[in-house]
Design a protein around this motif. Structure first.
Motif, PDB file in Angstrom:
ATOM      1  N   ASN A  94      38.468 -11.489 106.461  1.00 52.21           N
ATOM      2  CA  ASN A  94      39.135 -11.140 105.195  1.00 52.21           C
ATOM      3  C   ASN A  94      38.465 -11.827 104.008  1.00 52.21           C
ATOM      4  OD1 ASN A  94      41.037  -9.376 106.218  1.00 52.21           O
ATOM      5  ND2 ASN A  94      42.554 -10.979 106.554  1.00 52.21           N
ATOM      6  N   PHE A  95      38.096 -13.101 104.168  1.00 50.88           N
ATOM      7  CA  PHE A  95      37.382 -13.817 103.117  1.00 50.88           C
ATOM      8  C   PHE A  95      36.055 -13.124 102.811  1.00 50.88           C
ATOM      9  CE2 PHE A  95      33.885 -16.849 102.385  1.00 50.88           C
ATOM     10  CZ  PHE A  95      34.212 -17.246 101.094  1.00 50.88           C
ATOM     11  N   TYR A  96      35.323 -12.754 103.858  1.00 46.22           N
ATOM     12  CA  TYR A  96      34.039 -12.067 103.671  1.00 46.22           C
ATOM     13  C   TYR A  96      34.239 -10.726 102.958  1.00 46.22           C
ATOM     14  CZ  TYR A  96      29.965  -9.252 104.650  1.00 46.22           C
ATOM     15  OH  TYR A  96      28.893  -8.415 104.520  1.00 46.22           O
ATOM     16  N   ASN A  97      35.185  -9.927 103.437  1.00 45.13           N
ATOM     17  CA  ASN A  97      35.435  -8.617 102.821  1.00 45.13           C
ATOM     18  C   ASN A  97      35.854  -8.751 101.357  1.00 45.13           C
ATOM     19  OD1 ASN A  97      34.787  -7.191 105.120  1.00 45.13           O
ATOM     20  ND2 ASN A  97      36.906  -7.063 105.840  1.00 45.13           N
ATOM     21  N   ASN A  98      36.709  -9.705 101.060  1.00 42.04           N
ATOM     22  CA  ASN A  98      37.136  -9.909  99.675  1.00 42.04           C
ATOM     23  C   ASN A  98      35.982 -10.384  98.801  1.00 42.04           C
ATOM     24  OD1 ASN A  98      39.772  -9.064 100.096  1.00 42.04           O
ATOM     25  ND2 ASN A  98      40.448 -11.111 100.696  1.00 42.04           N
ATOM     26  N   SER A  99      35.107 -11.221  99.350  1.00 44.98           N
ATOM     27  CA  SER A  99      33.932 -11.681  98.598  1.00 44.98           C
ATOM     28  C   SER A  99      33.013 -10.506  98.266  1.00 44.98           C
ATOM     29  CB  SER A  99      33.153 -12.722  99.406  1.00 44.98           C
ATOM     30  OG  SER A  99      33.950 -13.833  99.669  1.00 44.98           O
ATOM     31  N   MET A 100      32.764  -9.651  99.240  1.00 43.36           N
ATOM     32  CA  MET A 100      31.893  -8.497  99.011  1.00 43.36           C
ATOM     33  C   MET A 100      32.549  -7.507  98.041  1.00 43.36           C
ATOM     34  SD  MET A 100      29.134  -9.146 100.581  1.00 43.36           S
ATOM     35  CE  MET A 100      29.376 -10.909 100.478  1.00 43.36           C
ATOM     36  N   LEU A 101      33.850  -7.328  98.157  1.00 40.81           N
ATOM     37  CA  LEU A 101      34.573  -6.451  97.237  1.00 40.81           C
ATOM     38  C   LEU A 101      34.497  -6.988  95.804  1.00 40.81           C
ATOM     39  CD1 LEU A 101      36.300  -3.887  97.159  1.00 40.81           C
ATOM     40  CD2 LEU A 101      38.312  -5.342  97.471  1.00 40.81           C
ATOM     41  N   PHE A 102      34.633  -8.293  95.655  1.00 40.13           N
ATOM     42  CA  PHE A 102      34.517  -8.917  94.332  1.00 40.13           C
ATOM     43  C   PHE A 102      33.129  -8.689  93.747  1.00 40.13           C
ATOM     44  CE2 PHE A 102      33.149 -12.662  91.886  1.00 40.13           C
ATOM     45  CZ  PHE A 102      34.013 -12.567  90.812  1.00 40.13           C
ATOM     46  N   LEU A 103      32.081  -8.929  94.540  1.00 30.25           N
ATOM     47  CA  LEU A 103      30.715  -8.747  94.051  1.00 30.25           C
ATOM     48  C   LEU A 103      30.399  -7.285  93.737  1.00 30.25           C
ATOM     49  CD1 LEU A 103      28.703 -11.219  96.289  1.00 30.25           C
ATOM     50  CD2 LEU A 103      29.140 -11.399  93.842  1.00 30.25           C
ATOM     51  N   SER A 104      30.987  -6.371  94.486  1.00 31.67           N
ATOM     52  CA  SER A 104      30.688  -4.945  94.285  1.00 31.67           C
ATOM     53  C   SER A 104      31.200  -4.420  92.943  1.00 31.67           C
ATOM     54  CB  SER A 104      31.277  -4.113  95.420  1.00 31.67           C
ATOM     55  OG  SER A 104      32.688  -4.048  95.324  1.00 31.67           O
ATOM     56  N   LYS A 105      32.074  -5.157  92.299  1.00 30.33           N
ATOM     57  CA  LYS A 105      32.619  -4.720  91.009  1.00 30.33           C
ATOM     58  C   LYS A 105      31.630  -4.901  89.858  1.00 30.33           C
ATOM     59  CE  LYS A 105      37.342  -5.431  92.435  1.00 30.33           C
ATOM     60  NZ  LYS A 105      38.581  -6.151  92.286  1.00 30.33           N
ATOM     61  N   PHE A 106      30.580  -5.686  90.081  1.00 35.77           N
ATOM     62  CA  PHE A 106      29.592  -5.910  89.036  1.00 35.77           C
ATOM     63  C   PHE A 106      28.534  -4.812  89.077  1.00 35.77           C
ATOM     64  CE2 PHE A 106      31.273 -10.135  89.999  1.00 35.77           C
ATOM     65  CZ  PHE A 106      31.680 -10.523  88.731  1.00 35.77           C
ATOM     66  N   SER A 107      28.113  -4.378  87.902  1.00 32.54           N
ATOM     67  CA  SER A 107      27.151  -3.269  87.838  1.00 32.54           C
ATOM     68  C   SER A 107      25.758  -3.662  88.315  1.00 32.54           C
ATOM     69  CB  SER A 107      27.075  -2.723  86.408  1.00 32.54           C
ATOM     70  OG  SER A 107      26.617  -3.729  85.538  1.00 32.54           O
ATOM     71  N   ILE A 108      25.475  -4.946  88.388  1.00 30.41           N
ATOM     72  CA  ILE A 108      24.139  -5.386  88.795  1.00 30.41           C
ATOM     73  C   ILE A 108      23.970  -5.466  90.313  1.00 30.41           C
ATOM     74  CG2 ILE A 108      23.742  -6.688  86.681  1.00 30.41           C
ATOM     75  CD1 ILE A 108      24.294  -9.246  88.414  1.00 30.41           C
ATOM     76  N   THR A 109      25.007  -5.142  91.065  1.00 32.94           N
ATOM     77  CA  THR A 109      24.918  -5.304  92.522  1.00 32.94           C
ATOM     78  C   THR A 109      24.009  -4.290  93.187  1.00 32.94           C
ATOM     79  OG1 THR A 109      26.919  -3.992  92.851  1.00 32.94           O
ATOM     80  CG2 THR A 109      27.169  -6.394  92.761  1.00 32.94           C
ATOM     81  N   SER A 110      23.797  -3.151  92.544  1.00 34.03           N
ATOM     82  CA  SER A 110      22.894  -2.171  93.153  1.00 34.03           C
ATOM     83  C   SER A 110      22.375  -1.184  92.115  1.00 34.03           C
ATOM     84  CB  SER A 110      23.586  -1.416  94.287  1.00 34.03           C
ATOM     85  OG  SER A 110      24.592  -0.578  93.795  1.00 34.03           O
ATOM     86  N   ILE A 111      21.258  -0.591  92.457  1.00 32.68           N
ATOM     87  CA  ILE A 111      20.695   0.483  91.660  1.00 32.68           C
ATOM     88  C   ILE A 111      21.152   1.774  92.332  1.00 32.68           C
ATOM     89  CG2 ILE A 111      18.579   1.560  90.820  1.00 32.68           C
ATOM     90  CD1 ILE A 111      17.249  -1.235  91.160  1.00 32.68           C
ATOM     91  N   GLU A 112      21.875   2.585  91.595  1.00 37.34           N
ATOM     92  CA  GLU A 112      22.514   3.775  92.159  1.00 37.34           C
ATOM     93  C   GLU A 112      21.705   5.047  91.899  1.00 37.34           C
ATOM     94  OE1 GLU A 112      25.405   3.610  93.904  1.00 37.34           O
ATOM     95  OE2 GLU A 112      25.539   1.447  93.585  1.00 37.34           O
ATOM     96  N   ASN A 113      22.057   6.093  92.609  1.00 36.84           N
ATOM     97  CA  ASN A 113      21.518   7.443  92.424  1.00 36.84           C
ATOM     98  C   ASN A 113      19.995   7.511  92.547  1.00 36.84           C
ATOM     99  OD1 ASN A 113      24.125   8.532  91.983  1.00 36.84           O
ATOM    100  ND2 ASN A 113      24.050   7.781  89.889  1.00 36.84           N
ATOM    101  N   ILE A 114      19.481   6.903  93.593  1.00 38.37           N
ATOM    102  CA  ILE A 114      18.056   6.988  93.896  1.00 38.37           C
ATOM    103  C   ILE A 114      17.911   8.009  95.028  1.00 38.37           C
ATOM    104  CG2 ILE A 114      15.986   5.742  94.594  1.00 38.37           C
ATOM    105  CD1 ILE A 114      17.436   3.156  93.881  1.00 38.37           C
ATOM    106  N   TYR A 115      17.041   8.966  94.829  1.00 42.04           N
ATOM    107  CA  TYR A 115      16.859   9.996  95.850  1.00 42.04           C
ATOM    108  C   TYR A 115      15.406  10.028  96.293  1.00 42.04           C
ATOM    109  CZ  TYR A 115      21.514  11.352  94.542  1.00 42.04           C
ATOM    110  OH  TYR A 115      22.857  11.330  94.303  1.00 42.04           O
ATOM    111  N   LEU A 116      15.209   9.956  97.590  1.00 42.10           N
ATOM    112  CA  LEU A 116      13.874  10.018  98.177  1.00 42.10           C
ATOM    113  C   LEU A 116      13.824  11.172  99.157  1.00 42.10           C
ATOM    114  CD1 LEU A 116      12.684   6.437  99.245  1.00 42.10           C
ATOM    115  CD2 LEU A 116      11.594   7.966  97.637  1.00 42.10           C
TER     116      LEU A 116
END
Length: 183
Positions: A94-116
């Motif tokens: 639960n701690f791990y999942n909540n930590s990842m959920l918290f980080l996922s709210k920031f826009s810098i966590t990933s570059i989206e809409n990349i298609y290869l």
């Protein structure tokens, strides 16, 4: 991944045991991303930018979950012990999942809409393989083939982008069983 891990890990020598543990996780994280990024982008259409940070928690969590699950199973003959271990394991997950959920709210966590396209995935995997061959053997022919593949892939991407830019589309709508066209 193992090949890349060994090469990345040996780049930096860390004497401190705790810091070395974190360097091992970081080296593993980079080797996994390098080996799988093209396939991940092709299927999931994003690239995780914070993977060095998130994997510092994800990799130990995976080990904790595997070992913890085996311990819960092993101690299942002693219900009280299994319940305590299961409770601790559940709280960690639960701690791990909540930590990842918290980080996922920031826009810098990933570059989206990349298609290869699939062909580019194969090309990237081939280029990575050629680069590894060059690094291991120090034979210039592997680097030349790598460079040729890189050039060819770059040209193909530019041609694809050019076609998409000047592509005309015709849309046909069915409204009340009557066709309407739009360009």
């Amino acid at each position: 991944i193992v090949f890349l891990y060994n090469r990345i890990y040996t780049l930096i020598y860390v004497k401190n045991t705790v810091l070395n543990f974190f360097w091992q996780i970081t080296a593993l994280s980079f080797s996994v991303q390098l080996a799988t990024f093209a396939i991940n982008i092709h299927y999931f259409h994003h690239f995780p930018t914070l993977f060095p940070l998130t994997n510092l928690l994800a990799i130990p969590t995976a080990m904790i979950v595997v070992v913890g699950s085996l311990l819960v199973f092993t101690f299942s003959i002693i219900p009280f012990a299994a319940e305590i271990l299961g409770f601790i394991l559940e709280k960690w997950v639960n701690f791990y999942n909540n930590s990842m959920l918290f980080l996922s709210k920031f826009s810098i966590t990933s570059i989206e809409n990349i298609y290869l396209k699939s062909i580019y995935v194969y090309a990237i995997v081939l280029m990575l393989f050629l680069l590894i061959l060059f690094i291991e053997s120090r034979r210039i022919r592997y680097f030349k083939i790598f460079t040729l593949c890189l050039l060819l892939t770059t040209v193909l991407i530019f041609v694809d982008r050019y076609r998409c830019t000047y592509q005309q589309k015709l849309f046909i709508y069915d409204v009340n069983e009557k066709p309407y066209m739009d360009a």
